[in-house]
Design a protein around this motif. Sequence first.
Motif, PDB file in Angstrom:
ATOM      1  N   LEU A   1       0.834  -1.205   0.000  1.00  0.00           N
ATOM      2  CA  LEU A   1       0.000   0.000   0.000  1.00  0.00           C
ATOM      3  C   LEU A   1       0.871   1.258   0.000  1.00  0.00           C
ATOM      4  O   LEU A   1       0.587   2.225  -0.713  1.00  0.00           O
ATOM      5  CB  LEU A   1      -0.928   0.004   1.228  1.00  0.00           C
ATOM      6  N   CYS A   2       1.941   1.237   0.758  1.00  0.00           N
ATOM      7  CA  CYS A   2       2.842   2.395   0.798  1.00  0.00           C
ATOM      8  C   CYS A   2       3.451   2.655  -0.582  1.00  0.00           C
ATOM      9  O   CYS A   2       3.520   3.798  -1.042  1.00  0.00           O
ATOM     10  CB  CYS A   2       3.966   2.164   1.804  1.00  0.00           C
TER      11      CYS A   2
ATOM     12  N   LYS B   1       7.552   7.059   6.103  1.00  0.00           N
ATOM     13  CA  LYS B   1       8.741   7.817   6.492  1.00  0.00           C
ATOM     14  C   LYS B   1       9.987   6.968   6.304  1.00  0.00           C
ATOM     15  O   LYS B   1      11.015   7.454   5.824  1.00  0.00           O
ATOM     16  CB  LYS B   1       8.634   8.251   7.962  1.00  0.00           C
ATOM     17  N   GLU B   2       9.889   5.684   6.677  1.00  0.00           N
ATOM     18  CA  GLU B   2      11.043   4.809   6.544  1.00  0.00           C
ATOM     19  C   GLU B   2      11.416   4.603   5.071  1.00  0.00           C
ATOM     20  O   GLU B   2      12.588   4.619   4.705  1.00  0.00           O
ATOM     21  CB  GLU B   2      10.748   3.440   7.179  1.00  0.00           C
ATOM     22  N   ILE B   3      10.391   4.426   4.223  1.00  0.00           N
ATOM     23  CA  ILE B   3      10.672   4.136   2.817  1.00  0.00           C
ATOM     24  C   ILE B   3      11.175   5.378   2.082  1.00  0.00           C
ATOM     25  O   ILE B   3      12.166   5.331   1.368  1.00  0.00           O
ATOM     26  CB  ILE B   3       9.409   3.584   2.105  1.00  0.00           C
ATOM     27  N   THR B   4      10.488   6.516   2.285  1.00  0.00           N
ATOM     28  CA  THR B   4      10.836   7.710   1.505  1.00  0.00           C
ATOM     29  C   THR B   4      11.935   8.530   2.166  1.00  0.00           C
ATOM     30  O   THR B   4      12.561   9.357   1.522  1.00  0.00           O
ATOM     31  CB  THR B   4       9.609   8.634   1.345  1.00  0.00           C
ATOM     32  N   GLY B   5      12.138   8.346   3.470  1.00  0.00           N
ATOM     33  CA  GLY B   5      13.107   9.178   4.178  1.00  0.00           C
ATOM     34  C   GLY B   5      12.597  10.591   4.412  1.00  0.00           C
ATOM     35  O   GLY B   5      13.307  11.441   4.940  1.00  0.00           O
ATOM     36  N   ASN B   6      11.344  10.857   4.034  1.00  0.00           N
ATOM     37  CA  ASN B   6      10.765  12.186   4.206  1.00  0.00           C
ATOM     38  C   ASN B   6      10.096  12.265   5.577  1.00  0.00           C
ATOM     39  O   ASN B   6       9.120  11.581   5.847  1.00  0.00           O
ATOM     40  CB  ASN B   6       9.736  12.417   3.081  1.00  0.00           C
TER      41      ASN B   6
END
Lengths: 307, 183
Positions: free
Chosen positions: B19-20, B54-59
């Motif tokens: 989903l992310c 947040k973990e995946i995009t680092g944003n």
Amino acid sequence: MSKLSTRHLIGIKDLTVEDIQQIFETTDNFKAVINRPIKKVPSLRDITIANIFFENSTRTRISFELAEKRLSADTINFASSSSSVSKGETLIDTVNNILSMKVDMVVMRHPSPGACKFLAKHINAQIVNAGDGTHEHPTQALLDAYSIREKHGDVRGKKIVIVGDILHSRVALSNIFCLQKLGAKVMVCGPTTLIPKHINELDVLVEHNLRKALEWCDVANMLRIQLERQDIKYFPSLREYSMLYGLDRAMLHSLPKKITIMHPGPINRGVEITSEVADSDQSIILQQVENGVAIRMAVLYLLAAQG
Amino acid sequence: MKEKLLLDQERLSIIIDRLCHQLIENHNGFNDTAIVGLQPRGVLLSRRINQRMKEITGNENLLYGELDITFYRDDFRRRESVLIPNEQKIDFIIENKNVILIDDVLFTGRTIRAAMDALTAFGRPSSVELMVLIDRRYSRELPIEATYVGYVVDSRNNDKVIVDLKQAGTKDSVWLITNTENK
């Protein structure tokens, strides 16, 4: 959470501590709602509420009306001065006529103590007491206690003094019930003539010296002298009352701690409190008014939920 | 009563990751996108999605809110119990944002209808999408469908779907409870 234990709001006396907590928690949500850009929610859109005022009111009437509108209820307003009451109609007839126009809830203020209870027994609609004579004014007590909770974190254990015309004040009586249920210590302060004879039965402290009372308390609720209810003279003059029981800046600043000042309105500036006190940073008078709308929204919402 | 495990911890975490990634594919850069979870049960999923995003995009600056729809429901005064509101947390402007509403189960669609009403009380979003973990197919009472679906379930109206997400993210599970008495 369950429903309120009562179908009407006649007085604080009928509410349980759980009821009051539930009203406060719901008020937190409504306070967030009325501080949003769109201050209205559709919850009560299928409900009609009649505001019936047999006695003058500015704050309470506007506050109830605003609360009803913010909940999307339909409202009708009725003031006795411009109605058929002056033609000799009885209370039940007046209200039944209004109810036959399919009204679900009645918010009523009446000069006779017990008028709301009487009405609740005889009609089907839900009744919210907006002040009945010298008896109770439950929503005012709820908003006062809520404002104390907001300012001090909790009501339990706080010392609250109610100063002034205790004898004629429905605000005082409702406040005493509400604050005691929530675990506060309550003191009343005023001239002997304005303290009810059987006040001891309510388990409150009585003090006739304003300075002593203020030194004891965390919060002072300064009541208005209700000249319109006083059929005889209870003190020699307003000037003398104000010298003995009026709170001014000098007295406020000479106290050992910073106390919170409350007033249910309308203020007689220069009688029970001076302008500097009313407008000082220790006063939460305007917060009380803001909280009044949210408290009334919560009360109407929770009562309406009972259907 | 019969209980059937629909999803276990492992499958759930695969689904949440998928989903992310679908969100990332559809929302370029996330500058004008806000994730909004629905109180009370959707927020456990939305918090998880927000964390994973947040973990995946680092944003770290993704817009995130939680919406309470209690006052907008259409079953007020038609139920036995009082509808008690939950905390609401939206501290950004909805106006002109692409909003992704997140709930755990899509059933009749009435919650989502109320949510769209509640959302527009904060402003006019430029678009609204819906993400649900479980889609209970063929149960809709309103013409509402989800944009992102975790898992599709065929169930009868008196069945229950329980999404049990733990705050810590361990031992998550989704259950289908079938009421055998009415068979």
